[in-house]
Design a protein around this motif. Structure first.
Motif, PDB file in Angstrom:
ATOM      1  N   ALA A  81       0.826  -1.208   0.000  1.00  0.00           N
ATOM      2  CA  ALA A  81       0.000   0.000   0.000  1.00  0.00           C
ATOM      3  C   ALA A  81       0.858   1.256   0.000  1.00  0.00           C
ATOM      4  CB  ALA A  81      -0.937  -0.008   1.211  1.00  0.00           C
ATOM      5  N   ARG A  82       1.932   1.236   0.787  1.00  0.00           N
ATOM      6  CA  ARG A  82       2.826   2.390   0.812  1.00  0.00           C
ATOM      7  C   ARG A  82       3.443   2.642  -0.562  1.00  0.00           C
ATOM      8  NH1 ARG A  82       2.028   5.893   4.941  1.00  0.00           N
ATOM      9  NH2 ARG A  82       2.144   4.860   6.972  1.00  0.00           N
ATOM     10  N   GLY A  83       3.889   1.580  -1.197  1.00  0.00           N
ATOM     11  CA  GLY A  83       4.511   1.732  -2.503  1.00  0.00           C
ATOM     12  C   GLY A  83       3.547   2.247  -3.548  1.00  0.00           C
ATOM     13  N   ILE A  84       2.290   1.776  -3.494  1.00  0.00           N
ATOM     14  CA  ILE A  84       1.295   2.202  -4.464  1.00  0.00           C
ATOM     15  C   ILE A  84       0.918   3.669  -4.253  1.00  0.00           C
ATOM     16  CG2 ILE A  84      -1.101   1.884  -5.203  1.00  0.00           C
ATOM     17  CD1 ILE A  84      -0.762  -1.101  -4.665  1.00  0.00           C
ATOM     18  N   ALA A 135       9.017   5.012  -0.565  1.00  0.00           N
ATOM     19  CA  ALA A 135       8.181   4.798   0.610  1.00  0.00           C
ATOM     20  C   ALA A 135       7.954   3.308   0.844  1.00  0.00           C
ATOM     21  CB  ALA A 135       6.843   5.516   0.442  1.00  0.00           C
ATOM     22  N   GLY A 136       7.729   2.566  -0.226  1.00  0.00           N
ATOM     23  CA  GLY A 136       7.567   1.120  -0.081  1.00  0.00           C
ATOM     24  C   GLY A 136       8.833   0.456   0.421  1.00  0.00           C
ATOM     25  N   PHE A 137       9.981   0.921  -0.083  1.00  0.00           N
ATOM     26  CA  PHE A 137      11.264   0.353   0.337  1.00  0.00           C
ATOM     27  C   PHE A 137      11.542   0.652   1.811  1.00  0.00           C
ATOM     28  CE2 PHE A 137      15.939   0.896   0.753  1.00  0.00           C
ATOM     29  CZ  PHE A 137      16.307  -0.423   0.533  1.00  0.00           C
ATOM     30  N   VAL A 138      11.281   1.884   2.235  1.00  0.00           N
ATOM     31  CA  VAL A 138      11.504   2.262   3.636  1.00  0.00           C
ATOM     32  C   VAL A 138      10.562   1.488   4.558  1.00  0.00           C
ATOM     33  CG1 VAL A 138      11.284   4.165   5.293  1.00  0.00           C
ATOM     34  CG2 VAL A 138      12.420   4.538   3.107  1.00  0.00           C
ATOM     35  N   SER A 139       9.335   1.310   4.132  1.00  0.00           N
ATOM     36  CA  SER A 139       8.392   0.519   4.916  1.00  0.00           C
ATOM     37  C   SER A 139       8.875  -0.920   5.066  1.00  0.00           C
ATOM     38  CB  SER A 139       7.016   0.544   4.251  1.00  0.00           C
ATOM     39  OG  SER A 139       6.067  -0.200   4.978  1.00  0.00           O
ATOM     40  N   ALA A 140       9.430  -1.474   3.990  1.00  0.00           N
ATOM     41  CA  ALA A 140       9.976  -2.834   4.034  1.00  0.00           C
ATOM     42  C   ALA A 140      11.117  -2.931   5.039  1.00  0.00           C
ATOM     43  CB  ALA A 140      10.458  -3.247   2.646  1.00  0.00           C
ATOM     44  N   LEU A 141      12.009  -1.937   5.039  1.00  0.00           N
ATOM     45  CA  LEU A 141      13.122  -1.932   5.982  1.00  0.00           C
ATOM     46  C   LEU A 141      12.618  -1.851   7.421  1.00  0.00           C
ATOM     47  CD1 LEU A 141      15.693   0.466   4.246  1.00  0.00           C
ATOM     48  CD2 LEU A 141      15.687  -2.039   4.280  1.00  0.00           C
ATOM     49  N   GLY A 142      11.559  -1.079   7.640  1.00  0.00           N
ATOM     50  CA  GLY A 142      11.013  -0.951   8.986  1.00  0.00           C
ATOM     51  C   GLY A 142      10.453  -2.256   9.516  1.00  0.00           C
ATOM     52  N   SER A 177      -8.494 -19.450   3.509  1.00  0.00           N
ATOM     53  CA  SER A 177      -8.563 -18.022   3.233  1.00  0.00           C
ATOM     54  C   SER A 177      -9.360 -17.758   1.959  1.00  0.00           C
ATOM     55  CB  SER A 177      -7.150 -17.451   3.097  1.00  0.00           C
ATOM     56  OG  SER A 177      -7.188 -16.112   2.657  1.00  0.00           O
ATOM     57  N   GLN A 178     -10.006 -16.614   1.921  1.00  0.00           N
ATOM     58  CA  GLN A 178     -10.817 -16.231   0.760  1.00  0.00           C
ATOM     59  C   GLN A 178     -10.079 -15.323  -0.218  1.00  0.00           C
ATOM     60  OE1 GLN A 178     -13.867 -17.589   0.178  1.00  0.00           O
ATOM     61  NE2 GLN A 178     -13.228 -18.816   1.934  1.00  0.00           N
ATOM     62  N   GLY A 179      -8.793 -15.114   0.036  1.00  0.00           N
ATOM     63  CA  GLY A 179      -8.029 -14.322  -0.914  1.00  0.00           C
ATOM     64  C   GLY A 179      -7.416 -13.082  -0.312  1.00  0.00           C
ATOM     65  N   LEU A 180      -6.770 -12.307  -1.140  1.00  0.00           N
ATOM     66  CA  LEU A 180      -6.012 -11.138  -0.736  1.00  0.00           C
ATOM     67  C   LEU A 180      -6.889  -9.891  -0.745  1.00  0.00           C
ATOM     68  CD1 LEU A 180      -3.078 -10.157  -0.152  1.00  0.00           C
ATOM     69  CD2 LEU A 180      -2.874  -9.735  -2.593  1.00  0.00           C
ATOM     70  N   ALA A 181      -6.894  -9.200   0.393  1.00  0.00           N
ATOM     71  CA  ALA A 181      -7.658  -7.955   0.472  1.00  0.00           C
ATOM     72  C   ALA A 181      -6.927  -6.854  -0.280  1.00  0.00           C
ATOM     73  CB  ALA A 181      -7.838  -7.559   1.934  1.00  0.00           C
ATOM     74  N   ALA A 182      -7.682  -5.953  -0.815  1.00  0.00           N
ATOM     75  CA  ALA A 182      -7.068  -4.850  -1.561  1.00  0.00           C
ATOM     76  C   ALA A 182      -6.344  -3.912  -0.620  1.00  0.00           C
ATOM     77  CB  ALA A 182      -8.154  -4.095  -2.321  1.00  0.00           C
ATOM     78  N   ALA A 183      -5.199  -3.451  -1.046  1.00  0.00           N
ATOM     79  CA  ALA A 183      -4.442  -2.501  -0.238  1.00  0.00           C
ATOM     80  C   ALA A 183      -5.017  -1.105  -0.443  1.00  0.00           C
ATOM     81  CB  ALA A 183      -2.970  -2.528  -0.650  1.00  0.00           C
ATOM     82  N   GLY A 184      -5.391  -0.466   0.644  1.00  0.00           N
ATOM     83  CA  GLY A 184      -6.016   0.841   0.544  1.00  0.00           C
ATOM     84  C   GLY A 184      -4.994   1.955   0.405  1.00  0.00           C
ATOM     85  N   VAL A 206      12.377  -9.658   0.062  1.00  0.00           N
ATOM     86  CA  VAL A 206      11.023  -9.878  -0.451  1.00  0.00           C
ATOM     87  C   VAL A 206      10.164  -8.628  -0.294  1.00  0.00           C
ATOM     88  CG1 VAL A 206       8.903 -11.225  -0.173  1.00  0.00           C
ATOM     89  CG2 VAL A 206      11.132 -12.362  -0.057  1.00  0.00           C
ATOM     90  N   PHE A 207      10.189  -8.033   0.895  1.00  0.00           N
ATOM     91  CA  PHE A 207       9.366  -6.847   1.131  1.00  0.00           C
ATOM     92  C   PHE A 207       9.831  -5.672   0.267  1.00  0.00           C
ATOM     93  CE2 PHE A 207       7.087  -7.400   5.471  1.00  0.00           C
ATOM     94  CZ  PHE A 207       6.549  -8.591   5.027  1.00  0.00           C
ATOM     95  N   SER A 208      11.136  -5.547   0.072  1.00  0.00           N
ATOM     96  CA  SER A 208      11.644  -4.481  -0.794  1.00  0.00           C
ATOM     97  C   SER A 208      11.145  -4.684  -2.223  1.00  0.00           C
ATOM     98  CB  SER A 208      13.172  -4.448  -0.768  1.00  0.00           C
ATOM     99  OG  SER A 208      13.656  -4.105   0.521  1.00  0.00           O
ATOM    100  N   LEU A 209      11.110  -5.936  -2.663  1.00  0.00           N
ATOM    101  CA  LEU A 209      10.558  -6.239  -3.984  1.00  0.00           C
ATOM    102  C   LEU A 209       9.105  -5.803  -4.066  1.00  0.00           C
ATOM    103  CD1 LEU A 209      10.897  -7.656  -6.749  1.00  0.00           C
ATOM    104  CD2 LEU A 209      10.166  -9.774  -5.639  1.00  0.00           C
ATOM    105  N   PHE A 210       8.338  -6.080  -3.006  1.00  0.00           N
ATOM    106  CA  PHE A 210       6.948  -5.651  -2.964  1.00  0.00           C
ATOM    107  C   PHE A 210       6.847  -4.128  -3.039  1.00  0.00           C
ATOM    108  CE2 PHE A 210       4.527  -9.331  -0.729  1.00  0.00           C
ATOM    109  CZ  PHE A 210       4.935 -10.181  -1.725  1.00  0.00           C
ATOM    110  N   GLY A 211       7.684  -3.448  -2.219  1.00  0.00           N
ATOM    111  CA  GLY A 211       7.600  -1.996  -2.152  1.00  0.00           C
ATOM    112  C   GLY A 211       8.028  -1.306  -3.433  1.00  0.00           C
ATOM    113  N   VAL A 212       9.150  -1.740  -4.000  1.00  0.00           N
ATOM    114  CA  VAL A 212       9.683  -1.097  -5.202  1.00  0.00           C
ATOM    115  C   VAL A 212       8.806  -1.382  -6.418  1.00  0.00           C
ATOM    116  CG1 VAL A 212      11.653  -1.053  -6.775  1.00  0.00           C
ATOM    117  CG2 VAL A 212      12.044  -1.055  -4.316  1.00  0.00           C
ATOM    118  N   CYS A 213       8.261  -2.576  -6.463  1.00  0.00           N
ATOM    119  CA  CYS A 213       7.433  -2.962  -7.621  1.00  0.00           C
ATOM    120  C   CYS A 213       5.937  -2.860  -7.288  1.00  0.00           C
ATOM    121  CB  CYS A 213       7.764  -4.387  -8.056  1.00  0.00           C
ATOM    122  SG  CYS A 213       9.480  -4.644  -8.519  1.00  0.00           S
ATOM    123  N   ALA A 214       5.600  -2.019  -6.297  1.00  0.00           N
ATOM    124  CA  ALA A 214       4.228  -1.961  -5.797  1.00  0.00           C
ATOM    125  C   ALA A 214       3.211  -1.663  -6.891  1.00  0.00           C
ATOM    126  CB  ALA A 214       4.117  -0.925  -4.688  1.00  0.00           C
ATOM    127  N   GLY A 215       3.514  -0.697  -7.761  1.00  0.00           N
ATOM    128  CA  GLY A 215       2.560  -0.342  -8.798  1.00  0.00           C
ATOM    129  C   GLY A 215       2.242  -1.508  -9.710  1.00  0.00           C
TER     130      GLY A 215
END
Length: 204
Positions: free
Chosen positions: A27-30, A36-43, A91-98, A160-169
């Motif tokens: 969500a931060r990256g998007i 912001a996504g990368f910093v959130s991943a580091l945190g 699980s019923q799936g992934l919730a959308a990131a707001g 992994v989280f940095s990948l999520f954050g950097v490639c968030a879009g």
């Protein structure tokens, strides 16, 4: 390190599985961009050190006081992994990131660290997860083994989280076009957890 490959594979499955932490990174990256996504991943990854330290000190003390209790904890950990797997399968799936409001990077890092540290479920998870890969009779003390495993978990979380954050879009767009993608991610993770839990329970 005993069971290095197994620990790394399980850790990756845990980190990739949809959950509140990686959803927040996404969500931060998007909403605020790659940095912001990368910093959130580091945190979130930095918060792992807190839980690892608590788990390492607690398990080492338990092993010194009662080897039988340590074995009971290992069996409880195996059951816990199976329970996580069953929960993921249902699980019923992934919730959308707001969307998130824009904030300074320092605030994002601080909030991510505190969000991880203040979650008692994460501490519980490390207490029952890390001992499954510790060798009490090994050359290294249990505390050292736990800290090494925790460090490895933190490093792969950063990647992994940095990948999520950097490639968030890109990831966010892909998930929106495939709303059931999270279901299959949960299924894979669930089967992995169940298999690991059974293996731990049957291990001598």
């Amino acid at each position: 390190m005993p069971n290095f490959a197994l620990f790394l594979a399980t850790s990756l499955a845990i980190t990739f599985a949809p959950g509140p932490d990686n959803l927040q990174v996404l969500a931060r990256g998007i909403s605020q961009g790659r940095m912001a996504g990368f910093v959130s991943a580091l945190g979130f990854a930095a918060g792992v050190t807190f839980h690892t330290t608590l788990a390492a000190l607690g398990i080492a003390a338990l092993l010194r006081s009662s080897p039988v209790a340590f074995e009971v904890l290992k069996l409880a950990g195996a059951a816990y992994l199976v329970w996580i797997g069953v929960k993921a399968l249902r699980s019923q799936g992934l919730a959308a990131a707001g969307d998130r409001p824009r904030q300074p990077l320092a605030s994002i890092f601080r909030q991510s660290v505190l969000g991880n540290v203040m979650n008692p479920k994460v501490t519980l998870f490390f207490v029952v997860f890390l001992p499954q890969f510790v060798d009490p009779a090994g050359a290294q003390p249990v505390t050292v083994q736990m800290l090494e495993l925790g460090l490895l978990f933190m490093l792969q979380t950063v990647v992994v989280f940095s990948l999520f954050g950097v490639c968030a879009g890109m990831i966010g767009g892909w998930l929106k076009r495939r709303p059931r993608a999270g279901v299959w991610l949960d299924r894979i993770a669930g089967l992995t957890f169940i298999a690991i839990g059974i293996r731990v329970a049957l291990r001598d």
